[in-house]
Design an enzyme around this catalytic site. Sequence first.
Site, PDB file in Angstrom:
ATOM      1  N   ALA A  60       0.785  -1.230   0.000  1.00 28.90           N
ATOM      2  CA  ALA A  60       0.000   0.000   0.000  1.00 28.90           C
ATOM      3  C   ALA A  60       0.816   1.279   0.000  1.00 28.90           C
ATOM      4  CB  ALA A  60      -0.938   0.003   1.206  1.00 28.90           C
ATOM      5  N   LYS A 114      -2.844   4.953  -3.850  1.00 31.60           N
ATOM      6  CA  LYS A 114      -3.924   4.122  -4.390  1.00 31.60           C
ATOM      7  C   LYS A 114      -4.908   3.731  -3.294  1.00 31.60           C
ATOM      8  CE  LYS A 114      -1.037   2.254  -8.104  1.00 31.60           C
ATOM      9  NZ  LYS A 114       0.226   2.894  -7.641  1.00 31.60           N
ATOM     10  N   ASP A 124       4.421  -8.703   5.210  1.00 34.21           N
ATOM     11  CA  ASP A 124       5.153  -9.034   3.992  1.00 34.21           C
ATOM     12  C   ASP A 124       4.172  -9.645   2.993  1.00 34.21           C
ATOM     13  OD1 ASP A 124       6.799 -10.022   1.984  1.00 34.21           O
ATOM     14  OD2 ASP A 124       8.303 -10.811   3.358  1.00 34.21           O
ATOM     15  N   CYS A 180       4.810  -0.134 -12.347  1.00 32.04           N
ATOM     16  CA  CYS A 180       5.249   1.108 -12.998  1.00 32.04           C
ATOM     17  C   CYS A 180       6.524   0.851 -13.784  1.00 32.04           C
ATOM     18  CB  CYS A 180       5.445   2.231 -11.967  1.00 32.04           C
ATOM     19  SG  CYS A 180       6.625   1.833 -10.662  1.00 32.04           S
TER      20      CYS A 180
END
Length: 593
Positions: A303, A308, A353, A510
Amino acid sequence: MKKARVLLNPSFLPRATTIFSSASPTRLLSHQMETKPSSDSSRYCYDPVLRWDPQVEDYFNKAYGADHFARISKALTRPSSYSCIRVNTVKTTSDAVIEKLRKILNESEDGSLKLVQSDGSSPISRCQISGLDYVVFVHGSGPHRIEYGSGLENPPKEVLVSRKCAEAVLRGAQVYVPGVLACTAHVEKGDAVAVCVAMEQPGDEGDWSVNMTRGTTLQGLPSDPFYCERSGLYIGMGTTMLSRAGMFRVPHGVAVDLSNRVFRLPSFHNVLEGEIFLQNLPSIVAAHALDPQKGERILDMCAAPGGKTTAIAILMNDEGEIVAADRSHNKVLDVQKLSAEMGLSCITTCKLDALKSVCLPNALSDSTTLANGDNIGSVTSHSELSSNEEMASGRSEAEKSCEETSTEQPNGGDNDSQAEIRKNKGRLRNGRGRTQSQGGRAGKSQGFPPNSFDRVLLDAPCSALGLRPRLFAGLETVISLRNHGRYQRKMLDQAVQLVRVGGILVYSTCTINPSENEAVVRYALDKYKFLSLAPQHPRIGGLGLVGRCEFPDGYVEEWLKPGEEEMVQKFDPSSELDTIGFFIAKFSVGPKD
């Protein structure tokens, strides 16, 4: 913005098998030693060449086509021509934000926010893409030709900054003290200086480094050993806020007020906090692709920093539950801070994790149960934090544990590893690091049972080869790119288990690397027959890659099959949309037989 209304049909390579061979050592050497002409016109300008590992360049050339990849590589060295702002509609409206931004731009005293379009119109506009009317664009300009007053007989005084500092400056930031590496002699406060970039250079053993010590004196003449390395890497003219001595003595502050920039983009640091969030357009589209609904339970697996996560919460009108997980304690705190700043209450956070996200029922006996009865491990809700000050000053159990560890004898016990012993010695010598000292609560989760969520977003850690501006890419190899994809497949294996039947899984990166994009989608569809690609709205990205790639070592990388390329969104940095490189795939989860 006109560009944002264009639906792209990029010329990705059609269905084909791609094969590439290893580059010879001679080619590698010539590639690394490539330099620019030293004439004033080519020296005092901004014209960087992104240098890739030759095998990586071959791979991308075969994937996209040589001409197309050359355009992508060029676009990556430049920032987008506009800043994309997401409005927090829980607190305000797009119209109110636009009015406030116009006022701020007009009243900017230092000129850092003053922008005017070439036709004299306002640089601020609302996004015209359907469903994204809460997104605002602030247009910048560039590249501009800067007069440096250069000449071999009277070269300008120079300040050399690190690559990461330069990338931030190209996005609108100032030149801060920690980013300054070297400076011309006899620079005083108030002097006009040219700002240039120190780039990593290849070493004899294949490594890359900046071959200078911080505080080096620049000569500005061909006799300067770093003279050629700076050619074509000048990003603007500014005024020094400190003398040369001050730049290398004080720990923080503005070193150069860069008033004349190659690219002029506004900085939104501390502007309308809580009302706006600076976010790349594809990232906003990824939240829309998830299509969150009010009252649903959603997991954001990776996150931080929370862009987002908060975008999803706003789309849900802050109604429902979003679990924001990250493996870093401080990054979890960053998500908490952003959520509180934006006034969102439906977000809970946990330290977890992503590779350990699934916890089988028999392993949940020690987990904390929330008020709604769902046993999901230990999480922290922002409603539990009375204020930002409490979050900043409070001490978590993890911090106390680390503090207790740091006070132990460094010799350790028989079972202590040498790495732990060295870490404890470092704690004793240097004090607690940032991870142990930032404070705040970040509950550690034990994971979640299978089928726990209606929707899951996996915005996976990646090579980030789509981020821009990017001035360096030499560290990535074909093997490292392939390994990134393997790591993401493991995270996807976890995500698939956590989505309920009938739910949605969105995978995004990305990067422009097919190993982390199309190849991961192919893996998911082949391994999990109950997954199918789902339509995305809005759809403004381009097509995915279809075909396969055969490597010299015999490894075959499978991409998308015909018809699947239209179901994903691939954002091309060189396209008219002028975004970062980004990839989005949306999966529907069928019956798990």
